[in-house]
Scaffold this motif. Sequence first.
Motif, PDB file in Angstrom:
ATOM      1  N   TYR A  79       0.829  -1.207   0.000  1.00  0.00           N
ATOM      2  CA  TYR A  79       0.000   0.000   0.000  1.00  0.00           C
ATOM      3  C   TYR A  79       0.865   1.259   0.000  1.00  0.00           C
ATOM      4  N   ASP A  80       1.927   1.244   0.798  1.00  0.00           N
ATOM      5  CA  ASP A  80       2.832   2.398   0.834  1.00  0.00           C
ATOM      6  C   ASP A  80       3.487   2.615  -0.526  1.00  0.00           C
ATOM      7  N   ALA A  81       3.871   1.521  -1.198  1.00  0.00           N
ATOM      8  CA  ALA A  81       4.502   1.647  -2.518  1.00  0.00           C
ATOM      9  C   ALA A  81       3.530   2.248  -3.522  1.00  0.00           C
ATOM     10  N   ARG A  82       2.282   1.834  -3.463  1.00  0.00           N
ATOM     11  CA  ARG A  82       1.278   2.406  -4.378  1.00  0.00           C
ATOM     12  C   ARG A  82       1.117   3.903  -4.109  1.00  0.00           C
ATOM     13  N   SER A  83       1.058   4.241  -2.819  1.00  0.00           N
ATOM     14  CA  SER A  83       0.879   5.653  -2.483  1.00  0.00           C
ATOM     15  C   SER A  83       2.062   6.489  -2.974  1.00  0.00           C
ATOM     16  N   LEU A  84       3.263   5.974  -2.823  1.00  0.00           N
ATOM     17  CA  LEU A  84       4.444   6.690  -3.301  1.00  0.00           C
ATOM     18  C   LEU A  84       4.416   6.852  -4.816  1.00  0.00           C
ATOM     19  N   LEU A  85       3.974   5.812  -5.506  1.00  0.00           N
ATOM     20  CA  LEU A  85       3.906   5.899  -6.969  1.00  0.00           C
ATOM     21  C   LEU A  85       2.883   6.942  -7.402  1.00  0.00           C
ATOM     22  N   HIS A  86       1.742   6.961  -6.727  1.00  0.00           N
ATOM     23  CA  HIS A  86       0.697   7.912  -7.099  1.00  0.00           C
ATOM     24  C   HIS A  86       1.105   9.360  -6.804  1.00  0.00           C
ATOM     25  N   SER A  87       1.985   9.529  -5.814  1.00  0.00           N
ATOM     26  CA  SER A  87       2.376  10.891  -5.434  1.00  0.00           C
ATOM     27  C   SER A  87       3.598  11.406  -6.203  1.00  0.00           C
ATOM     28  N   LEU A  88       4.164  10.579  -7.102  1.00  0.00           N
ATOM     29  CA  LEU A  88       5.279  11.084  -7.914  1.00  0.00           C
ATOM     30  C   LEU A  88       4.793  12.186  -8.843  1.00  0.00           C
ATOM     31  N   PRO A  89       5.569  13.215  -9.074  1.00  0.00           N
ATOM     32  CA  PRO A  89       6.827  13.564  -8.384  1.00  0.00           C
ATOM     33  C   PRO A  89       6.616  14.603  -7.295  1.00  0.00           C
ATOM     34  N   SER A  90       5.343  14.836  -6.914  1.00  0.00           N
ATOM     35  CA  SER A  90       5.057  15.982  -6.041  1.00  0.00           C
ATOM     36  C   SER A  90       5.589  15.792  -4.623  1.00  0.00           C
ATOM     37  N   SER A  91       5.285  14.651  -3.986  1.00  0.00           N
ATOM     38  CA  SER A  91       5.628  14.501  -2.575  1.00  0.00           C
ATOM     39  C   SER A  91       6.466  13.260  -2.277  1.00  0.00           C
ATOM     40  N   SER A  92       6.997  12.614  -3.262  1.00  0.00           N
ATOM     41  CA  SER A  92       7.840  11.441  -3.033  1.00  0.00           C
ATOM     42  C   SER A  92       8.932  11.405  -4.096  1.00  0.00           C
ATOM     43  N   SER A  93       9.914  10.571  -3.860  1.00  0.00           N
ATOM     44  CA  SER A  93      11.029  10.468  -4.790  1.00  0.00           C
ATOM     45  C   SER A  93      11.145   9.033  -5.297  1.00  0.00           C
ATOM     46  N   PRO A  94      11.700   8.842  -6.495  1.00  0.00           N
ATOM     47  CA  PRO A  94      11.878   7.484  -7.028  1.00  0.00           C
ATOM     48  C   PRO A  94      12.740   6.613  -6.122  1.00  0.00           C
ATOM     49  N   SER A  95      13.726   7.188  -5.454  1.00  0.00           N
ATOM     50  CA  SER A  95      14.594   6.387  -4.589  1.00  0.00           C
ATOM     51  C   SER A  95      13.833   5.819  -3.392  1.00  0.00           C
ATOM     52  N   LEU A  96      12.922   6.626  -2.831  1.00  0.00           N
ATOM     53  CA  LEU A  96      12.123   6.133  -1.714  1.00  0.00           C
ATOM     54  C   LEU A  96      11.201   5.005  -2.156  1.00  0.00           C
ATOM     55  N   LEU A  97      10.608   5.151  -3.327  1.00  0.00           N
ATOM     56  CA  LEU A  97       9.762   4.097  -3.865  1.00  0.00           C
ATOM     57  C   LEU A  97      10.571   2.836  -4.134  1.00  0.00           C
ATOM     58  N   GLU A 144       2.450  -7.768  -8.136  1.00  0.00           N
ATOM     59  CA  GLU A 144       2.201  -6.336  -8.001  1.00  0.00           C
ATOM     60  C   GLU A 144       3.509  -5.571  -7.765  1.00  0.00           C
ATOM     61  N   SER A 145       4.436  -6.200  -7.033  1.00  0.00           N
ATOM     62  CA  SER A 145       5.746  -5.554  -6.827  1.00  0.00           C
ATOM     63  C   SER A 145       6.480  -5.387  -8.152  1.00  0.00           C
ATOM     64  N   LYS A 146       6.425  -6.420  -8.992  1.00  0.00           N
ATOM     65  CA  LYS A 146       7.072  -6.314 -10.297  1.00  0.00           C
ATOM     66  C   LYS A 146       6.421  -5.235 -11.151  1.00  0.00           C
ATOM     67  N   THR A 147       5.092  -5.152 -11.078  1.00  0.00           N
ATOM     68  CA  THR A 147       4.387  -4.134 -11.862  1.00  0.00           C
ATOM     69  C   THR A 147       4.772  -2.722 -11.406  1.00  0.00           C
ATOM     70  N   LEU A 148       4.839  -2.534 -10.090  1.00  0.00           N
ATOM     71  CA  LEU A 148       5.211  -1.220  -9.574  1.00  0.00           C
ATOM     72  C   LEU A 148       6.664  -0.880  -9.908  1.00  0.00           C
ATOM     73  N   ARG A 149       7.535  -1.888  -9.859  1.00  0.00           N
ATOM     74  CA  ARG A 149       8.939  -1.629 -10.191  1.00  0.00           C
ATOM     75  C   ARG A 149       9.089  -1.287 -11.673  1.00  0.00           C
ATOM     76  N   SER A 150       8.309  -1.963 -12.504  1.00  0.00           N
ATOM     77  CA  SER A 150       8.337  -1.640 -13.925  1.00  0.00           C
ATOM     78  C   SER A 150       7.833  -0.213 -14.163  1.00  0.00           C
ATOM     79  N   SER A 151       6.802   0.164 -13.418  1.00  0.00           N
ATOM     80  CA  SER A 151       6.285   1.526 -13.543  1.00  0.00           C
ATOM     81  C   SER A 151       7.319   2.553 -13.083  1.00  0.00           C
TER      82      SER A 151
END
Length: 208
Positions: free
Chosen positions: A16-34, A73-80
């Motif tokens: 859930y945290d990973a999804r939230s970080l992806l949705h908040s790019l680039p305003s409030s999160s960074s790719p490294s944190l994701l 889902e982890s692979k999908t998020l990493r690909s994104s």
Amino acid sequence: MATLLTLFPKSRKTLYDARSLLHSLPSSSSPSLLSDTLDELDRQTTILHSLLLNEPPQDRPIWSRKIDELREESKTLRSSLSTYTTQHYNPSQLHSQRSYLLSTGESLRNRSQNNYTEEKRAETRAVEEGVSLDQSLNMVDGMLRQGSESLRALSLQRNRLTGIRHLMVDIASTLNLSTSTIRIIERRDVQDKILVFGGMVVVCVVIW
């Protein structure tokens, strides 16, 4: 000691945290944190997979499917994330890519919900079958108890008939003894009469 029941909710929270970080790019999160969050999710799924052998054999397929969904889902998020890092300098492509990622995540969530619904239906069917089996066993137990009571009643009747037969034999024996005694008495009575009449004759002869 970690178990699937305790670690799996944490893995869901990490997803859930990973999804939230992806949705908040680039305003409030960074790719490294994701990326770090996805690394943590991969580590947790590896541990979950190693704990499968500690579960009962009948529960392993369900847990294995849930773990595979987390990995997918982890692979999908990493690909994104990879796509984002290569295209984040192009604002026109960023918007379309985020829309695609959001739709993909929604599709995965729907599929997860459908799998959960199927599992609940399977559990419901198993419970219904268990209830039906219990009812059948109760019916069989009732029939066995009824048969046992019938056998006990027949045994009591047999004992009563045996007692009656013995009583009849005793009565018959008693009647037979009484008849013999009467016959002996009758014979003795006849003999007594003969002796009396014979004595009278002898007396009369002597007198005359």
